[in-house]
Design a protein around this motif. Structure first.
Motif, mmCIF file in Angstrom:
data_model
loop_
_atom_site.group_PDB
_atom_site.id
_atom_site.type_symbol
_atom_site.label_atom_id
_atom_site.label_comp_id
_atom_site.label_asym_id
_atom_site.label_seq_id
_atom_site.Cartn_x
_atom_site.Cartn_y
_atom_site.Cartn_z
ATOM 1 N N LEU A 288 0.134 -2.071 -5.234
ATOM 2 C CA LEU A 288 -0.251 -2.739 -4.732
ATOM 3 C C LEU A 288 -0.875 -4.212 -5.572
ATOM 4 N N VAL B 16 0.810 -1.048 -0.158
ATOM 5 C CA VAL B 16 -0.181 -0.025 -0.261
ATOM 6 C C VAL B 16 0.433 1.230 0.194
ATOM 7 N N THR C 227 -0.474 2.391 -6.227
ATOM 8 C CA THR C 227 -1.781 1.357 -7.158
ATOM 9 C C THR C 227 -0.920 0.552 -7.360
#
Length: 148
Positions: free
Chosen positions: A37, A30, A34
């Motif tokens: 992730l 995180v 993004t």
């Protein structure tokens, strides 16, 4: 004579855990954005799924004159009488009754098993213990090959 084949698939809960490992990997990523992730989610889930699949899916087969258990191939002529183990007896043979020299393909998520003595005097292995969902069918297949 019908050959016997069984794949010991991992329980559904293990696949859920694989997904949760992917979620944990995504949460670790995180702080990096993004794209990392999503990469963590995909990579974590994929690695956990490969581990689950490889550990949770051994094959048990009776083909020709051989008893194939995972990577082991045992001639049926070297085997004694198969002993069908219910859940309680299988638990005992996984624990206090177990011989450390035995060949064991055990999966704790499968309650029943089959135990077969090794009759070859050259082999130090006393018996084969195999977790199976269908111990009666496996015992019948081994007996049919031995008597044929």
């Amino acid at each position: 004579m019908q050959p016997y084949e069984e794949r010991l698939t991992a329980p559904r809960s293990w696949w859920l855990v694989s997904l949760l490992v992917g979620v944990a990997a995504a949460l670790i990523m995180v702080p990096f954005g993004t794209l990392p992730l999503l990469g963590g989610l995909v990579a974590g889930t994929a690695v956990a799924a490969v581990v689950t699949s490889s550990y949770g899916s051994p094959r048990i087969r009776v083909v020709a004159d051989s008893f194939v258990v995972g990577d082991a191939k045992i001639p049926v002529s070297a085997l004694g009488e198969p002993e069908i183990l219910d859940a309680e007896e299988a638990r005992a043979w996984r624990g206090p009754k177990a011989d450390p020299r035995a060949f064991m393909l055990l999966r704790a998520y499968i309650p029943t098993a089959l135990r077969v003595e090794i009759t070859d005097p050259q082999d130090p292995t006393p018996y084969v213990y195999v977790s199976t969902r269908h111990p009666e069918a496996l015992a019948a297949a081994l007996t049919a090959v031995r008597t044929a």
